[in-house]
Design a protein around this motif. Structure first.
Motif, PDB file in Angstrom:
ATOM      1  N   MET A 142       0.844  -1.191   0.000  1.00 58.77           N
ATOM      2  CA  MET A 142       0.000   0.000   0.000  1.00 58.77           C
ATOM      3  C   MET A 142       0.881   1.243   0.000  1.00 58.77           C
ATOM      4  O   MET A 142       1.772   1.379   0.839  1.00 58.77           O
ATOM      5  CB  MET A 142      -0.902   0.000   1.238  1.00 58.77           C
ATOM      6  CG  MET A 142      -1.795   1.223   1.372  1.00 58.77           C
ATOM      7  SD  MET A 142      -3.064   1.356   0.097  1.00 58.77           S
ATOM      8  CE  MET A 142      -4.167   0.024   0.581  1.00 58.77           C
ATOM      9  N   PRO A 143       0.679   2.167  -0.948  1.00 60.23           N
ATOM     10  CA  PRO A 143       1.506   3.380  -0.977  1.00 60.23           C
ATOM     11  C   PRO A 143       1.246   4.267   0.233  1.00 60.23           C
ATOM     12  O   PRO A 143       0.192   4.185   0.871  1.00 60.23           O
ATOM     13  CB  PRO A 143       1.083   4.063  -2.279  1.00 60.23           C
ATOM     14  CG  PRO A 143      -0.269   3.523  -2.583  1.00 60.23           C
ATOM     15  CD  PRO A 143      -0.303   2.130  -2.042  1.00 60.23           C
ATOM     16  N   LYS A 144       2.211   5.113   0.530  1.00 59.28           N
ATOM     17  CA  LYS A 144       2.095   6.049   1.642  1.00 59.28           C
ATOM     18  C   LYS A 144       1.682   7.420   1.116  1.00 59.28           C
ATOM     19  O   LYS A 144       2.146   7.863   0.066  1.00 59.28           O
ATOM     20  CB  LYS A 144       3.432   6.174   2.377  1.00 59.28           C
ATOM     21  CG  LYS A 144       3.992   4.863   2.905  1.00 59.28           C
ATOM     22  CD  LYS A 144       3.157   4.305   4.037  1.00 59.28           C
ATOM     23  CE  LYS A 144       3.812   3.058   4.630  1.00 59.28           C
ATOM     24  NZ  LYS A 144       2.979   2.455   5.706  1.00 59.28           N
ATOM     25  N   LEU A 145       0.824   8.086   1.846  1.00 61.36           N
ATOM     26  CA  LEU A 145       0.449   9.451   1.503  1.00 61.36           C
ATOM     27  C   LEU A 145       1.538  10.404   1.971  1.00 61.36           C
ATOM     28  O   LEU A 145       1.951  10.367   3.138  1.00 61.36           O
ATOM     29  CB  LEU A 145      -0.885   9.817   2.161  1.00 61.36           C
ATOM     30  CG  LEU A 145      -1.355  11.262   1.958  1.00 61.36           C
ATOM     31  CD1 LEU A 145      -1.805  11.478   0.518  1.00 61.36           C
ATOM     32  CD2 LEU A 145      -2.484  11.610   2.923  1.00 61.36           C
ATOM     33  N   VAL A 146       2.018  11.235   1.062  1.00 62.39           N
ATOM     34  CA  VAL A 146       2.974  12.267   1.449  1.00 62.39           C
ATOM     35  C   VAL A 146       2.285  13.210   2.439  1.00 62.39           C
ATOM     36  O   VAL A 146       1.125  13.576   2.260  1.00 62.39           O
ATOM     37  CB  VAL A 146       3.457  13.047   0.209  1.00 62.39           C
ATOM     38  CG1 VAL A 146       4.399  14.175   0.625  1.00 62.39           C
ATOM     39  CG2 VAL A 146       4.150  12.108  -0.769  1.00 62.39           C
ATOM     40  N   LEU A 185      -7.899   2.689  -8.844  1.00 63.54           N
ATOM     41  CA  LEU A 185      -7.613   2.958 -10.249  1.00 63.54           C
ATOM     42  C   LEU A 185      -6.294   3.704 -10.403  1.00 63.54           C
ATOM     43  O   LEU A 185      -5.431   3.314 -11.186  1.00 63.54           O
ATOM     44  CB  LEU A 185      -8.765   3.754 -10.874  1.00 63.54           C
ATOM     45  CG  LEU A 185      -8.594   4.197 -12.325  1.00 63.54           C
ATOM     46  CD1 LEU A 185      -8.275   3.015 -13.227  1.00 63.54           C
ATOM     47  CD2 LEU A 185      -9.856   4.907 -12.807  1.00 63.54           C
ATOM     48  N   SER A 186      -6.116   4.773  -9.654  1.00 65.11           N
ATOM     49  CA  SER A 186      -4.892   5.575  -9.752  1.00 65.11           C
ATOM     50  C   SER A 186      -3.776   5.051  -8.865  1.00 65.11           C
ATOM     51  O   SER A 186      -2.622   5.446  -9.023  1.00 65.11           O
ATOM     52  CB  SER A 186      -5.190   7.025  -9.373  1.00 65.11           C
ATOM     53  OG  SER A 186      -5.596   7.107  -8.011  1.00 65.11           O
ATOM     54  N   GLN A 187      -4.126   4.169  -7.910  1.00 64.63           N
ATOM     55  CA  GLN A 187      -3.175   3.662  -6.914  1.00 64.63           C
ATOM     56  C   GLN A 187      -2.583   4.794  -6.081  1.00 64.63           C
ATOM     57  O   GLN A 187      -1.438   4.742  -5.635  1.00 64.63           O
ATOM     58  CB  GLN A 187      -2.063   2.847  -7.586  1.00 64.63           C
ATOM     59  CG  GLN A 187      -2.527   1.509  -8.147  1.00 64.63           C
ATOM     60  CD  GLN A 187      -2.845   0.489  -7.065  1.00 64.63           C
ATOM     61  OE1 GLN A 187      -1.970   0.080  -6.291  1.00 64.63           O
ATOM     62  NE2 GLN A 187      -4.108   0.078  -6.996  1.00 64.63           N
ATOM     63  N   THR A 188      -3.388   5.832  -5.880  1.00 69.23           N
ATOM     64  CA  THR A 188      -3.013   6.956  -5.024  1.00 69.23           C
ATOM     65  C   THR A 188      -4.212   7.318  -4.159  1.00 69.23           C
ATOM     66  O   THR A 188      -5.288   6.726  -4.276  1.00 69.23           O
ATOM     67  CB  THR A 188      -2.596   8.184  -5.854  1.00 69.23           C
ATOM     68  OG1 THR A 188      -3.689   8.557  -6.712  1.00 69.23           O
ATOM     69  CG2 THR A 188      -1.367   7.892  -6.702  1.00 69.23           C
ATOM     70  N   PHE A 189      -4.016   8.320  -3.298  1.00 72.01           N
ATOM     71  CA  PHE A 189      -5.086   8.761  -2.407  1.00 72.01           C
ATOM     72  C   PHE A 189      -5.768  10.005  -2.979  1.00 72.01           C
ATOM     73  O   PHE A 189      -5.106  10.956  -3.393  1.00 72.01           O
ATOM     74  CB  PHE A 189      -4.531   9.068  -1.019  1.00 72.01           C
ATOM     75  CG  PHE A 189      -4.189   7.840  -0.223  1.00 72.01           C
ATOM     76  CD1 PHE A 189      -5.127   7.257   0.612  1.00 72.01           C
ATOM     77  CD2 PHE A 189      -2.930   7.261  -0.321  1.00 72.01           C
ATOM     78  CE1 PHE A 189      -4.820   6.120   1.345  1.00 72.01           C
ATOM     79  CE2 PHE A 189      -2.612   6.127   0.410  1.00 72.01           C
ATOM     80  CZ  PHE A 189      -3.559   5.550   1.245  1.00 72.01           C
ATOM     81  N   ASP A 190      -7.109   9.975  -3.006  1.00 72.01           N
ATOM     82  CA  ASP A 190      -7.918  11.127  -3.409  1.00 72.01           C
ATOM     83  C   ASP A 190      -8.409  11.858  -2.167  1.00 72.01           C
ATOM     84  O   ASP A 190      -8.627  11.232  -1.120  1.00 72.01           O
ATOM     85  CB  ASP A 190      -9.155  10.680  -4.194  1.00 72.01           C
ATOM     86  CG  ASP A 190      -8.827  10.077  -5.538  1.00 72.01           C
ATOM     87  OD1 ASP A 190      -7.680  10.243  -6.004  1.00 72.01           O
ATOM     88  OD2 ASP A 190      -9.723   9.440  -6.124  1.00 72.01           O
TER      89      ASP A 190
END
Length: 735
Positions: A646-650, A695-700
């Motif tokens: 799971m990616p980390k939010l900056v 979908l983007s593999q990032t946080f909205d």
């Protein structure tokens, strides 16, 4: 004797295999994916079958017939669908003329015969036909029903069915079924789909492969996925209720998830077409109590769906210069309001007045609107001036009467009286307002209900809303979007110019009807797969994403619920689901109590009359909170997919927290609370909530939701709380 022994051995092996299947599959999850199942090409048997199953259904044979608890209407006028007047659907003593009053025929000049379109053994000679009134099926300008059109080709005036006639004499064949045959033959002629079916629509094939791979990768052998359609396309698909029955009867599955890809949850599709047909089939076999049946009932309102729509829009917006104003008309299906009088033999008892569709679809629109504002509007750093509103109406800019929000699949009068300020507007109503009244120059129609360019978006919604058709050559090339120029003249008549692109003469508005999701098919299925994932999680089966559950608790449709982590590093994490503010609505709604304008044929203007919503200004404006009873979960999800961390939010100031079942939806917003690390926060007013987008593999960002409150911070507990209409993986960060 040897043959008997051989047969006995075979029977024993067969029974043994069934018992093994039952033992192995008892704890597994069966997923049945269903859809309308439109063929690629033409199939007379499919279209006859789908018309029967979707509109006529099954008649109850007695007042208390077993397995008919989900039927509608009062016996003897009781059936499984109730979409047509009962006497049109079923032969009723004393009302025979409503069932069979005319015939639909194809004239065969080589035989000199009029041959019935449904039963080719029913024929009339030329001399016999001359005895009765006879009209061309098309060319007369006539249609039938409320939304099925039987006219010439609007592109060139050609008759797509030149040899078809309506002859006004009973013939022993049901009228509405004859009409349906002709209706679908006309559609396929206009779409150039005259060849025999060669399989399923390519989008359906793609979906089946994508979802099969997803289930295998995320759940392994814990889940078995199968596909069944509302009607079979012989040689290519089976009926979904037959598939579900086989998985329960022969496969021994006890846990079953039914799932539909529709954007907007509605009872017609998800209850009457999907669930009730399966329940009826299971009940007739005595299997109802054996199967725990659950559903996934829409794909709209998730981060993945909204971002997919954003990507689908981009190529259309790019045709305009920076800072140009573009008005967006959001187009969805639309269902009747308030429906028909359900009583008696002439009644049509389908309970349209109880539909949850209207509330769900508008919530989906508002969710999409937030994404468009953030990505494309100049006030948020985007390139264009995006307009969502009309100047009349009342309430805020998020109210329905002030929004360019259009229904499409019924004529305008089906959505309310023209003088009713709360009627639902059609695409054409919105175009007339935007062009004729407000002089908007740039308009994009955004279809958001259909996942592929099928009959609805290619033809049906266009004829009902006076939108131009693509040529057959374009459709054969996979081109389904279209741009044209339009203006209303001084006498109120409409003028359209085609083949201009967006280079319109002075005084004309530029209009584009977007395609649906064929060009973003993988993106659509990514979002759909995550919704199905959440449905599987309802059974307590988690995907291979290294999920650790720290708290669980029940949430009910009526009473909501509160789940909280009491210990550990996520102490204070909570999910609060509100109770149903209107526990008898829309379940208690009836046509008799619905508002009907004073100038309608059967007015009801009582102060207590039921009216549709205009705006969700508070939590309690929603008729529904949780959609169903479920067991909520809070925990940690360490992987975004089985192969990726799971990616980390900056600039995160909290851990990422999983709230599930994944992508569970609410109407009245639920409130999530997450603890944060106060050592990372210097200004609590800058704390924002974010949701992971698969979908983007990032946080909205978690955008404001209809009726919800702004994010709040509790400095005593070092937590922040925010409202959402969808569950997932959330994190707090600094804006």
């Amino acid at each position: 004797m040897k043959i008997l022994k051989y047969l006995l051995v075979l029977f024993t092996c067969w029974v043994g295999a069934i018992l093994i299947f039952h033992a192995v599959n008892k704890q597994k999850i069966a997923v049945v994916v269903t859809d309308w199942g439109q063929p690629e090409g033409f199939s007379d048997s499919y279209y006859q079958g789908i018309a029967q199953r979707s509109r006529i259904g099954i008649q109850a044979s007695s007042a208390n017939e077993e397995c008919t608890e989900n039927f509608v209407g009062d016996y003897p006028y009781r059936s499984s669908m109730g979409s047509y007047p009962h006497v049109s659907s079923f032969l009723t003593e004393g009302y025979e003329e409503y069932y069979d009053n005319f015939g639909m025929y194809r004239f065969d000049p080589t035989q000199g015969l009029y041959i019935n379109v449904l039963d080719e053994s029913v024929v009339l000679s030329i001399e016999e036909a001359k005895q009765y009134e006879r009209i061309k099926v098309t060319g007369s300008g006539d249609g039938y029903g409320r939304r099925n059109i039987l006219t010439v080709d609007p592109r060139d005036g050609a008759d797509p069915l030149p040899d078809y006639y309506k002859i006004f004499a009973s013939n022993g064949v049901q009228d509405v079924r004859e009409q349906d045959v002709v209706f679908y033959r006309r559609i396929n002629k206009l779409l150039g789909a005259e060849k025999e079916s060669t399989g399923m629509h390519p989008m359906t094939d793609f979906m089946e492969q994508y979802l099969t791979d997803f289930i295998q990768n995320y759940f392994g052998d814990q889940v078995t996925i199968r596909f069944g359609m509302y009607e079979k396309n012989s040689g290519y698909s089976a009926r979904h209720d037959d598939v579900a029955w086989a998985m329960a009867r022969w496969g021994g599955f006890r846990n079953m998830l039914l799932t539909r890809e529709t954007t907007d949850h509605n009872f017609y599709a998800n209850h009457f077409m999907t669930r009730n047909k399966v329940l009826y089939k299971l009940c007739k076999s005595g299997l109802t109590d054996r199967v725990d049946l659950r559903q996934i009932r829409q794909v709209g309102r998730t981060p993945e769906y909204n971002l997919m729509l954003i990507h689908n829009m981009e190529r259309y917006l790019e045709q305009y210069s920076d800072n140009e104003e573009i008005s967006l008309i959001y187009a969805t299906y639309g269902l009747p309001w308030p429906g028909r009088d359900p009583q008696g033999p002439l009644g049509a008892p389908h309970p349209w007045i109880k539909e949850v569709y209207h509330e769900n679809a508008f919530n989906n629109y508002l969710s999409f609107k937030r994404y468009v504002e953030t990505h494309y509007d100049v006030t948020h750093g985007g390139r264009w001036k995006i307009n969502f509103n009309r100047s009349d109406g009342f309430g805020s800019n998020d109210s329905r009467t002030k929004s360019l929000y259009g229904y499409s699949r019924f004529p305008s009068q089906i959505f309310g009286h023209p003088e009713d300020e709360l009627r639902f507007q059609t695409i054409r109503d919105q175009l007339e307002q935007a062009i004729k009244i407000e002089r908007k120059k740039n308009i994009i129609i955004v279809p958001s209900h259909w996942y592929y360019n099928g009959q609805d978006t290619s033809l049906k919604i266009r004829e009902l809303n006076n939108l131009p058709l693509n040529t057959i050559e374009e459709m054969n090339q996979g081109i389904f979007d279209i741009s044209w120029c339009e203006r209303y003249q001084s006498d109120g008549s409409l003028e359209q110019l085609l083949d201009q692109g967006l280079k319109c003469p002075k005084g004309f508005s530029r209009i584009t009807l977007m395609e649906t999701f064929d060009e973003v098919r993988e993106e659509f299925n990514i979002g759909y797969a995550q919704r199905i994932r959440g449905g599987i999680e309802q059974f307590g089966v988690l995907p291979d994403l290294d999920i650790e559950i720290l708290a669980t608790g029940p949430v009910s449709y009526l009473n909501g619920g509160l789940i909280e982590v009491k210990n550990g590093e996520l102490k204070g994490a909570k999910l609060f689901v509100r109770s149903d503010a209107h526990p008898s609505k829309p379940e208690s709604y009836s046509y008799q109590r619905s508002y009907r304008h004073q100038n309608s044929k059967d007015p009801n203007t009582e102060k207590t009359a039921i009216r549709p919503f205009n705006e969700f200004a508070t939590y309690d404006n929603h008729l529904i909170s949780a959609w169903f009873d479920f067991n909520a979960m809070i925990g940690k999800q360490k992987k975004s997919n089985p192969y990726t961390e799971m990616p980390k939010l900056v600039n995160a100031v909290s851990d990422s927290v999983y709230f599930g079942p994944y992508r569970t939806l609410f109407n009245a917003p639920a409130t999530i609370t997450i603890p944060f690390d106060k050592t990372k926060v210097s200004d609590t007013s800058k704390i924002r909530a974010y949701i992971f987008n698969d979908l983007s593999q990032t946080f909205d960002p978690v955008f404001s939701v209809p009726g919800g409150a702004a994010i709040s911070v509790d400095l005593n507990q070092d937590t922040a709380s925010f409202d959402t209409q969808v569950l997932g993986v959330f994190v707090l960060g600094i804006n």
